[in-house]
Design a protein around this motif. Structure first.
Motif, PDB file in Angstrom:
ATOM      1  N   ASP A   1      17.996  31.983  35.769  1.00  0.00           N
ATOM      2  CA  ASP A   1      17.647  30.846  36.498  1.00  0.00           C
ATOM      3  C   ASP A   1      18.758  29.735  36.367  1.00  0.00           C
ATOM      4  N   PRO A   2      19.235  29.287  37.701  1.00  0.00           N
ATOM      5  CA  PRO A   2      20.263  28.264  37.672  1.00  0.00           C
ATOM      6  C   PRO A   2      19.829  26.934  37.101  1.00  0.00           C
ATOM      7  N   GLY A   3      18.383  26.721  36.863  1.00  0.00           N
ATOM      8  CA  GLY A   3      18.038  25.706  36.152  1.00  0.00           C
ATOM      9  C   GLY A   3      18.086  24.307  36.979  1.00  0.00           C
ATOM     10  N   GLN A   4      18.345  24.099  38.281  1.00  0.00           N
ATOM     11  CA  GLN A   4      18.197  23.279  39.064  1.00  0.00           C
ATOM     12  C   GLN A   4      17.703  23.631  40.356  1.00  0.00           C
ATOM     13  N   PRO A   5      16.950  22.534  40.917  1.00  0.00           N
ATOM     14  CA  PRO A   5      16.615  22.992  42.338  1.00  0.00           C
ATOM     15  C   PRO A   5      17.557  23.213  43.387  1.00  0.00           C
ATOM     16  N   PHE A   6      17.156  24.063  44.513  1.00  0.00           N
ATOM     17  CA  PHE A   6      18.540  24.470  45.438  1.00  0.00           C
ATOM     18  C   PHE A   6      18.653  23.062  46.120  1.00  0.00           C
ATOM     19  N   GLN A   7      17.778  22.200  46.408  1.00  0.00           N
ATOM     20  CA  GLN A   7      17.972  20.992  47.021  1.00  0.00           C
ATOM     21  C   GLN A   7      19.171  20.009  46.548  1.00  0.00           C
ATOM     22  N   THR A   8      19.200  20.186  45.023  1.00  0.00           N
ATOM     23  CA  THR A   8      20.201  19.202  44.513  1.00  0.00           C
ATOM     24  C   THR A   8      21.451  19.960  44.070  1.00  0.00           C
ATOM     25  N   TYR A   9      21.428  21.318  44.317  1.00  0.00           N
ATOM     26  CA  TYR A   9      22.669  22.104  43.798  1.00  0.00           C
ATOM     27  C   TYR A   9      23.671  22.013  44.812  1.00  0.00           C
ATOM     28  N   GLU A  10      24.912  21.892  44.117  1.00  0.00           N
ATOM     29  CA  GLU A  10      25.918  21.899  44.972  1.00  0.00           C
ATOM     30  C   GLU A  10      26.607  23.033  45.425  1.00  0.00           C
ATOM     31  N   PRO A  11      26.360  23.557  46.490  1.00  0.00           N
ATOM     32  CA  PRO A  11      27.011  24.890  46.860  1.00  0.00           C
ATOM     33  C   PRO A  11      28.503  25.139  46.835  1.00  0.00           C
ATOM     34  N   PRO A  12      28.898  26.453  46.514  1.00  0.00           N
ATOM     35  CA  PRO A  12      30.312  26.814  46.608  1.00  0.00           C
ATOM     36  C   PRO A  12      31.229  26.409  47.814  1.00  0.00           C
ATOM     37  N   ALA A  13      32.221  26.229  47.768  1.00  0.00           N
ATOM     38  CA  ALA A  13      33.219  26.274  49.229  1.00  0.00           C
ATOM     39  C   ALA A  13      32.794  27.179  49.896  1.00  0.00           C
ATOM     40  N   ALA A  14      32.886  26.962  51.511  1.00  0.00           N
ATOM     41  CA  ALA A  14      32.703  28.072  52.289  1.00  0.00           C
ATOM     42  C   ALA A  14      33.891  28.705  52.498  1.00  0.00           C
ATOM     43  N   PRO A  15      33.584  29.964  52.952  1.00  0.00           N
ATOM     44  CA  PRO A  15      34.805  30.680  53.379  1.00  0.00           C
ATOM     45  C   PRO A  15      35.175  30.476  54.821  1.00  0.00           C
ATOM     46  N   ASP A  16      36.621  30.513  54.941  1.00  0.00           N
ATOM     47  CA  ASP A  16      36.944  30.454  56.403  1.00  0.00           C
ATOM     48  C   ASP A  16      37.343  31.787  57.000  1.00  0.00           C
ATOM     49  N   TYR A  17      36.578  32.133  58.081  1.00  0.00           N
ATOM     50  CA  TYR A  17      36.758  33.536  58.501  1.00  0.00           C
ATOM     51  C   TYR A  17      37.852  33.723  59.410  1.00  0.00           C
ATOM     52  N   VAL A  18      38.698  32.756  59.757  1.00  0.00           N
ATOM     53  CA  VAL A  18      39.956  32.759  60.339  1.00  0.00           C
ATOM     54  C   VAL A  18      41.160  33.240  59.371  1.00  0.00           C
ATOM     55  N   ASP A  19      40.855  32.909  57.985  1.00  0.00           N
ATOM     56  CA  ASP A  19      41.711  33.447  56.935  1.00  0.00           C
ATOM     57  C   ASP A  19      41.261  34.855  56.586  1.00  0.00           C
ATOM     58  N   ALA A  20      42.342  35.566  56.631  1.00  0.00           N
ATOM     59  CA  ALA A  20      42.463  37.182  56.143  1.00  0.00           C
ATOM     60  C   ALA A  20      41.656  37.176  54.607  1.00  0.00           C
ATOM     61  N   GLU A  21      42.096  36.129  53.701  1.00  0.00           N
ATOM     62  CA  GLU A  21      41.573  35.950  52.272  1.00  0.00           C
ATOM     63  C   GLU A  21      39.923  36.092  52.362  1.00  0.00           C
ATOM     64  N   SER A  22      39.421  35.682  53.391  1.00  0.00           N
ATOM     65  CA  SER A  22      38.066  35.562  53.457  1.00  0.00           C
ATOM     66  C   SER A  22      37.304  36.840  53.758  1.00  0.00           C
ATOM     67  N   TRP A  23      37.829  37.956  53.992  1.00  0.00           N
ATOM     68  CA  TRP A  23      37.518  39.372  54.410  1.00  0.00           C
ATOM     69  C   TRP A  23      37.850  40.161  53.213  1.00  0.00           C
ATOM     70  N   LEU A  24      36.884  41.084  52.873  1.00  0.00           N
ATOM     71  CA  LEU A  24      37.034  42.237  51.895  1.00  0.00           C
ATOM     72  C   LEU A  24      37.811  43.249  52.486  1.00  0.00           C
ATOM     73  N   ALA A  25      37.603  43.538  53.964  1.00  0.00           N
ATOM     74  CA  ALA A  25      38.356  44.452  54.755  1.00  0.00           C
ATOM     75  C   ALA A  25      38.300  43.736  56.215  1.00  0.00           C
TER      76      ALA A  25
END
Length: 242
Positions: free
Chosen positions: A41-65
């Motif tokens: 359990d993350p121990g906090q509501p999703f509403q106050t959770y600070e999400p991780p940075a978003a992947p940029d799908y223009v960047d090849a590094e955002s793709w596993l393949a």
């Protein structure tokens, strides 16, 4: 005699310790799901959770393949494009969704997931498999509203990646959709959001693996699609679980 009493005392203590250990094991087994959920359990509501940075799908590094986009797809022997949504690798704990910079899980995706869940589809065409901020396994083990929000959050990454995929996939090329586990739940939503109109004409097949897909969905949200009835059929959906 004293030695026998001493041995008997040791033996009795061993039985007591063994009994305690067995009791602990039984309790852990009985409450294992509750214990797992408490730990993850993350121990906090999703509403106050600070999400991780978003992947940029223009960047090849955002793709596993992702194929070399500099190669003209019309020159390739393989005529299709494959979009794979990978399974869960993150149990939970500090986050509702897998951080984009989690190198341990990225390494697991590269070493285990890519060769076993992505590469086998390479014979069908060019492979696209995005990294995405997947919901934790914990988010699928509770009915909390937070958990549904974490799943929706993960799907938005998959949706953006698929839109990027469509921009790189010529309209003449058939599409193969593949989802495993959590990825299968997101593929099901892609089928609902993108393949109920003209795009369904490009669908070669969709694989929804290890996630429930009741037949009644084909009378509702997937009404413009149908389950595959034979190995040769196209434009249909294959769903199964282990």
């Amino acid at each position: 005699m004293a030695q026998m009493r001493k041995f008997g005392g040791i033996r009795n203590s061993a039985f007591v310790i063994l009994g305690v250990l067995v009791t602990i094991v039984v309790i852990v087994l009985f409450y294992r799901d509750d214990i797992f959920q408490h730990i993850q359990d993350p121990g906090q509501p999703f509403q106050t959770y600070e999400p991780p940075a978003a992947p940029d799908y223009v960047d090849a590094e955002s793709w596993l393949a992702r194929p070399d986009l500099g190669i003209d797809p019309y020159t390739l022997q393989a005529k299709g494009d494959v979009f794979v949504v990978v399974p869960s690798v993150y149990r939970g704990g500090s986050h509702w969704n897998l951080p984009s910079d989690d190198l341990k899980r990225k390494n697991k995706l590269k070493r285990i997931v890519r060769p076993n869940y992505v590469s086998p589809y390479g014979q069908a065409g060019r492979l696209f498999a995005p990294y995405y901020r997947q919901a934790s396994l914990y988010a699928f083990m509770t009915n909390r509203e937070d958990a549904q929000q974490a799943q929706d959050f993960a799907y938005q990454d998959v949706r953006r990646a698929f839109q990027s995929f469509l921009r790189q996939s010529p309209p003449e090329r058939p599409i193969v959709l593949v989802g495993h586990n959590q990825g299968a739940s997101h593929v099901q939503r892609l089928l609902q959001d993108f393949f109920q109109g003209d795009l369904r004409e490009r669908l070669a097949v969709a694989y929804v693996i290890d996630h429930p897909l009741p037949l009644e969905f084909f009378d509702g949200s997937l009404s413009n699609l149908q389950p595959c009835a034979s190995p040769e059929q196209t434009g249909c959906v294959v769903s199964f679980g282990s």
